[in-house]
Write a protein that holds these residues in place. Structure first.
Motif, PDB file in Angstrom:
ATOM      1  N   ALA A  56       0.848  -1.193   0.000  1.00 24.10           N
ATOM      2  CA  ALA A  56       0.000   0.000   0.000  1.00 24.10           C
ATOM      3  C   ALA A  56       0.883   1.243   0.000  1.00 24.10           C
ATOM      4  CB  ALA A  56      -0.914  -0.010   1.220  1.00 24.10           C
ATOM      5  N   PRO A  57       1.514   1.521  -1.141  1.00 23.17           N
ATOM      6  CA  PRO A  57       2.455   2.646  -1.183  1.00 23.17           C
ATOM      7  C   PRO A  57       1.752   3.991  -0.998  1.00 23.17           C
ATOM      8  CG  PRO A  57       2.040   1.815  -3.388  1.00 23.17           C
ATOM      9  CD  PRO A  57       1.361   0.878  -2.439  1.00 23.17           C
ATOM     10  N   ASN A  74     -11.085   6.097  -0.054  1.00 23.62           N
ATOM     11  CA  ASN A  74     -11.980   4.972  -0.296  1.00 23.62           C
ATOM     12  C   ASN A  74     -11.100   3.722  -0.352  1.00 23.62           C
ATOM     13  OD1 ASN A  74     -13.737   3.016  -1.174  1.00 23.62           O
ATOM     14  ND2 ASN A  74     -14.377   4.108  -3.013  1.00 23.62           N
ATOM     15  N   PRO A  75     -11.026   2.936   0.730  1.00 19.18           N
ATOM     16  CA  PRO A  75     -10.100   1.793   0.769  1.00 19.18           C
ATOM     17  C   PRO A  75     -10.353   0.741  -0.312  1.00 19.18           C
ATOM     18  CG  PRO A  75     -11.048   2.213   2.942  1.00 19.18           C
ATOM     19  CD  PRO A  75     -11.761   3.093   1.977  1.00 19.18           C
ATOM     20  N   GLU A  76     -11.609   0.617  -0.778  1.00 15.51           N
ATOM     21  CA  GLU A  76     -11.901  -0.378  -1.819  1.00 15.51           C
ATOM     22  C   GLU A  76     -11.393   0.062  -3.192  1.00 15.51           C
ATOM     23  OE1 GLU A  76     -14.661   0.493   0.299  1.00 15.51           O
ATOM     24  OE2 GLU A  76     -14.033  -1.179   1.565  1.00 15.51           O
ATOM     25  N   ALA A  77     -11.236   1.368  -3.384  1.00 14.64           N
ATOM     26  CA  ALA A  77     -10.794   1.886  -4.677  1.00 14.64           C
ATOM     27  C   ALA A  77      -9.799   3.028  -4.476  1.00 14.64           C
ATOM     28  CB  ALA A  77     -11.988   2.350  -5.498  1.00 14.64           C
ATOM     29  N   PRO A  78      -8.541   2.707  -4.138  1.00 13.22           N
ATOM     30  CA  PRO A  78      -7.545   3.774  -3.992  1.00 13.22           C
ATOM     31  C   PRO A  78      -7.399   4.522  -5.314  1.00 13.22           C
ATOM     32  CG  PRO A  78      -6.558   1.600  -3.702  1.00 13.22           C
ATOM     33  CD  PRO A  78      -7.997   1.395  -3.926  1.00 13.22           C
ATOM     34  N   ALA A  79      -7.142   5.820  -5.224  1.00 12.07           N
ATOM     35  CA  ALA A  79      -7.136   6.658  -6.424  1.00 12.07           C
ATOM     36  C   ALA A  79      -5.829   7.417  -6.579  1.00 12.07           C
ATOM     37  CB  ALA A  79      -8.297   7.633  -6.372  1.00 12.07           C
ATOM     38  N   LEU A  80      -5.567   7.780  -7.824  1.00 18.84           N
ATOM     39  CA  LEU A  80      -4.380   8.550  -8.180  1.00 18.84           C
ATOM     40  C   LEU A  80      -4.829   9.650  -9.132  1.00 18.84           C
ATOM     41  CD1 LEU A  80      -1.239   8.153  -7.746  1.00 18.84           C
ATOM     42  CD2 LEU A  80      -1.230   7.132 -10.001  1.00 18.84           C
ATOM     43  N   ALA A  81      -4.680  10.903  -8.729  1.00 19.91           N
ATOM     44  CA  ALA A  81      -5.031  12.036  -9.589  1.00 19.91           C
ATOM     45  C   ALA A  81      -3.749  12.506 -10.261  1.00 19.91           C
ATOM     46  CB  ALA A  81      -5.651  13.154  -8.776  1.00 19.91           C
ATOM     47  N   ILE A 103      -5.531   0.675  -9.262  1.00 21.35           N
ATOM     48  CA  ILE A 103      -5.679   2.064  -8.828  1.00 21.35           C
ATOM     49  C   ILE A 103      -6.686   2.744  -9.767  1.00 21.35           C
ATOM     50  CG2 ILE A 103      -4.486   4.273  -8.624  1.00 21.35           C
ATOM     51  CD1 ILE A 103      -3.409   2.479  -6.578  1.00 21.35           C
ATOM     52  N   VAL A 104      -7.606   3.499  -9.212  1.00 20.19           N
ATOM     53  CA  VAL A 104      -8.532   4.293 -10.028  1.00 20.19           C
ATOM     54  C   VAL A 104      -7.785   5.562 -10.424  1.00 20.19           C
ATOM     55  CG1 VAL A 104     -10.703   5.545 -10.075  1.00 20.19           C
ATOM     56  CG2 VAL A 104     -10.553   3.371  -8.862  1.00 20.19           C
ATOM     57  N   LEU A 105      -7.616   5.764 -11.714  1.00 24.92           N
ATOM     58  CA  LEU A 105      -6.865   6.914 -12.224  1.00 24.92           C
ATOM     59  C   LEU A 105      -7.814   8.060 -12.555  1.00 24.92           C
ATOM     60  CD1 LEU A 105      -4.473   4.954 -14.563  1.00 24.92           C
ATOM     61  CD2 LEU A 105      -3.876   6.039 -12.403  1.00 24.92           C
ATOM     62  N   HIS A 106      -7.579   9.199 -11.919  1.00 30.32           N
ATOM     63  CA  HIS A 106      -8.302  10.420 -12.248  1.00 30.32           C
ATOM     64  C   HIS A 106      -7.373  11.207 -13.168  1.00 30.32           C
ATOM     65  CE1 HIS A 106     -11.532  10.031  -9.198  1.00 30.32           C
ATOM     66  NE2 HIS A 106     -10.626   9.247  -8.631  1.00 30.32           N
ATOM     67  N   LEU A 107      -7.620  11.113 -14.455  1.00 31.35           N
ATOM     68  CA  LEU A 107      -6.761  11.758 -15.440  1.00 31.35           C
ATOM     69  C   LEU A 107      -7.121  13.235 -15.525  1.00 31.35           C
ATOM     70  CD1 LEU A 107      -6.979   8.955 -18.130  1.00 31.35           C
ATOM     71  CD2 LEU A 107      -5.294   9.240 -16.317  1.00 31.35           C
ATOM     72  N   LEU A 108      -6.090  14.072 -15.434  1.00 33.64           N
ATOM     73  CA  LEU A 108      -6.289  15.517 -15.374  1.00 33.64           C
ATOM     74  C   LEU A 108      -5.734  16.205 -16.612  1.00 33.64           C
ATOM     75  CD1 LEU A 108      -5.058  16.010 -11.696  1.00 33.64           C
ATOM     76  CD2 LEU A 108      -7.386  15.568 -12.470  1.00 33.64           C
ATOM     77  N   SER A 109      -6.290  17.357 -16.919  1.00 36.57           N
ATOM     78  CA  SER A 109      -5.778  18.192 -17.999  1.00 36.57           C
ATOM     79  C   SER A 109      -4.519  18.909 -17.502  1.00 36.57           C
ATOM     80  CB  SER A 109      -6.837  19.226 -18.389  1.00 36.57           C
ATOM     81  OG  SER A 109      -6.949  20.204 -17.369  1.00 36.57           O
ATOM     82  N   PRO A 110      -3.804  19.612 -18.377  1.00 34.57           N
ATOM     83  CA  PRO A 110      -2.638  20.381 -17.920  1.00 34.57           C
ATOM     84  C   PRO A 110      -2.990  21.417 -16.849  1.00 34.57           C
ATOM     85  CG  PRO A 110      -2.554  20.138 -20.285  1.00 34.57           C
ATOM     86  CD  PRO A 110      -3.894  19.605 -19.840  1.00 34.57           C
ATOM     87  N   ALA A 111      -4.254  21.853 -16.793  1.00 37.98           N
ATOM     88  CA  ALA A 111      -4.687  22.819 -15.783  1.00 37.98           C
ATOM     89  C   ALA A 111      -5.188  22.119 -14.514  1.00 37.98           C
ATOM     90  CB  ALA A 111      -5.785  23.708 -16.348  1.00 37.98           C
ATOM     91  N   GLN A 112      -4.918  20.824 -14.398  1.00 42.85           N
ATOM     92  CA  GLN A 112      -5.304  20.015 -13.234  1.00 42.85           C
ATOM     93  C   GLN A 112      -6.820  19.847 -13.103  1.00 42.85           C
ATOM     94  OE1 GLN A 112      -3.066  18.438 -11.240  1.00 42.85           O
ATOM     95  NE2 GLN A 112      -1.309  19.298 -12.292  1.00 42.85           N
ATOM     96  N   ARG A 113      -7.536  19.936 -14.215  1.00 37.82           N
ATOM     97  CA  ARG A 113      -8.983  19.715 -14.196  1.00 37.82           C
ATOM     98  C   ARG A 113      -9.280  18.275 -14.611  1.00 37.82           C
ATOM     99  NH1 ARG A 113      -8.800  24.945 -16.825  1.00 37.82           N
ATOM    100  NH2 ARG A 113      -9.424  26.519 -15.303  1.00 37.82           N
ATOM    101  N   SER A 119     -10.138   2.776 -14.454  1.00 39.61           N
ATOM    102  CA  SER A 119      -9.325   1.790 -13.743  1.00 39.61           C
ATOM    103  C   SER A 119      -8.775   0.772 -14.742  1.00 39.61           C
ATOM    104  CB  SER A 119     -10.132   1.097 -12.644  1.00 39.61           C
ATOM    105  OG  SER A 119     -11.262   0.484 -13.204  1.00 39.61           O
ATOM    106  N   ASP A 120      -8.921   1.086 -16.036  1.00 34.73           N
ATOM    107  CA  ASP A 120      -8.384   0.245 -17.107  1.00 34.73           C
ATOM    108  C   ASP A 120      -7.650   1.154 -18.100  1.00 34.73           C
ATOM    109  OD1 ASP A 120      -7.775  -1.618 -18.996  1.00 34.73           O
ATOM    110  OD2 ASP A 120      -9.847  -2.107 -19.526  1.00 34.73           O
ATOM    111  N   LEU A 121      -6.374   1.397 -17.819  1.00 35.10           N
ATOM    112  CA  LEU A 121      -5.601   2.344 -18.616  1.00 35.10           C
ATOM    113  C   LEU A 121      -5.380   1.858 -20.043  1.00 35.10           C
ATOM    114  CD1 LEU A 121      -4.236   5.085 -18.421  1.00 35.10           C
ATOM    115  CD2 LEU A 121      -2.132   3.916 -17.741  1.00 35.10           C
ATOM    116  N   SER A 122      -5.127   0.569 -20.232  1.00 35.69           N
ATOM    117  CA  SER A 122      -4.890   0.084 -21.600  1.00 35.69           C
ATOM    118  C   SER A 122      -6.133   0.261 -22.461  1.00 35.69           C
ATOM    119  CB  SER A 122      -4.429  -1.376 -21.585  1.00 35.69           C
ATOM    120  OG  SER A 122      -5.408  -2.200 -21.013  1.00 35.69           O
ATOM    121  N   SER A 123      -7.304   0.070 -21.898  1.00 36.64           N
ATOM    122  CA  SER A 123      -8.545   0.305 -22.637  1.00 36.64           C
ATOM    123  C   SER A 123      -8.704   1.790 -22.954  1.00 36.64           C
ATOM    124  CB  SER A 123      -9.731  -0.195 -21.818  1.00 36.64           C
ATOM    125  OG  SER A 123     -10.930   0.185 -22.416  1.00 36.64           O
TER     126      SER A 123
END
Length: 185
Positions: A56-57, A74-81, A103-113, A119-123
């Motif tokens: 659990a890094p 949210n312990p069931e779905a750790p996230a990375l913004a 990891i649930v990825l919250h992908l942000l724009s260059p303005a951090q929006r 949760s499926d990056l390759s898709s």
């Protein structure tokens, strides 16, 4: 063996893990200044801390070199913004817990929006990236947007790559270098 950290167990052993730090406290605000996470980590030995960091890094390193903090609210779905551009070069979704929890990825724009949650990056790279890129390229024209996503990359354990594959990889790494040298990034 990891010490029991349930609420009843912690209350029963207050004298061993909290008392040494609370002795100098004169009021409630002194106790509130204590770092609870550090107190609980102090109960672990070095090997247990290493195991905790592996499973659990607190941060995940992305291809751009940044260390992004993991949100465990949210312990069931750790996230990375993380900004979308910082993931150029990452094929699959990072996983924790010995590879069991994506990891649930919250992908942000260059303005951090927020732009996309996945949760499926390759898709995402194969299906949604081109639409997202079109939208972001219009809003952020000075930023670099990788134009070709192709993940059938050669691995050293396979047979030698063909000339076409070698040209593709040379082009791929050249474009990645341009992306990370860009001052807009």
């Amino acid at each position: 063996m990891v010490p029991d950290s349930t609420e009843p167990a912690l209350l029963d052993s207050l004298d061993s893990w909290l008392l040494p730090f609370a002795l100098g406290a004169k009021n409630v605000s002194d106790l509130q200044r204590l770092d609870g996470v550090a107190l609980l980590l102090g109960r672990l030995d070095w090997e247990q801390r290493q195991q905790l960091e592996q499973e659990a890094p607190t941060h995940i390193r992305v291809p751009s070199g940044s260390r992004i903090p993991v949100d465990y609210s949210n312990p069931e779905a750790p996230a990375l913004a993380v900004r979308l551009q910082e993931l150029f070069g990452m094929r699959d979704t990072p996983r924790i817990g010995r590879g069991r929890v994506p990891i649930v990825l919250h992908l942000l724009s260059p303005a951090q929006r927020p732009v996309q949650v996945t949760s499926d990056l390759s898709s995402f790279w194969s299906e949604a990236y081109f639409e997202v890129k079109k939208d972001l390229k219009g809003r952020y024209p000075k930023h670099y947007w990788y134009r070709m996503i192709h993940w059938k990359l050669w691995r050293p354990t396979e047979r030698s790559p063909s000339v076409e594959q070698q040209l593709f990889y040379a082009n791929f790494w050249f474009e990645m270098k341009l992306c990370f040298r860009s001052s807009a990034f």
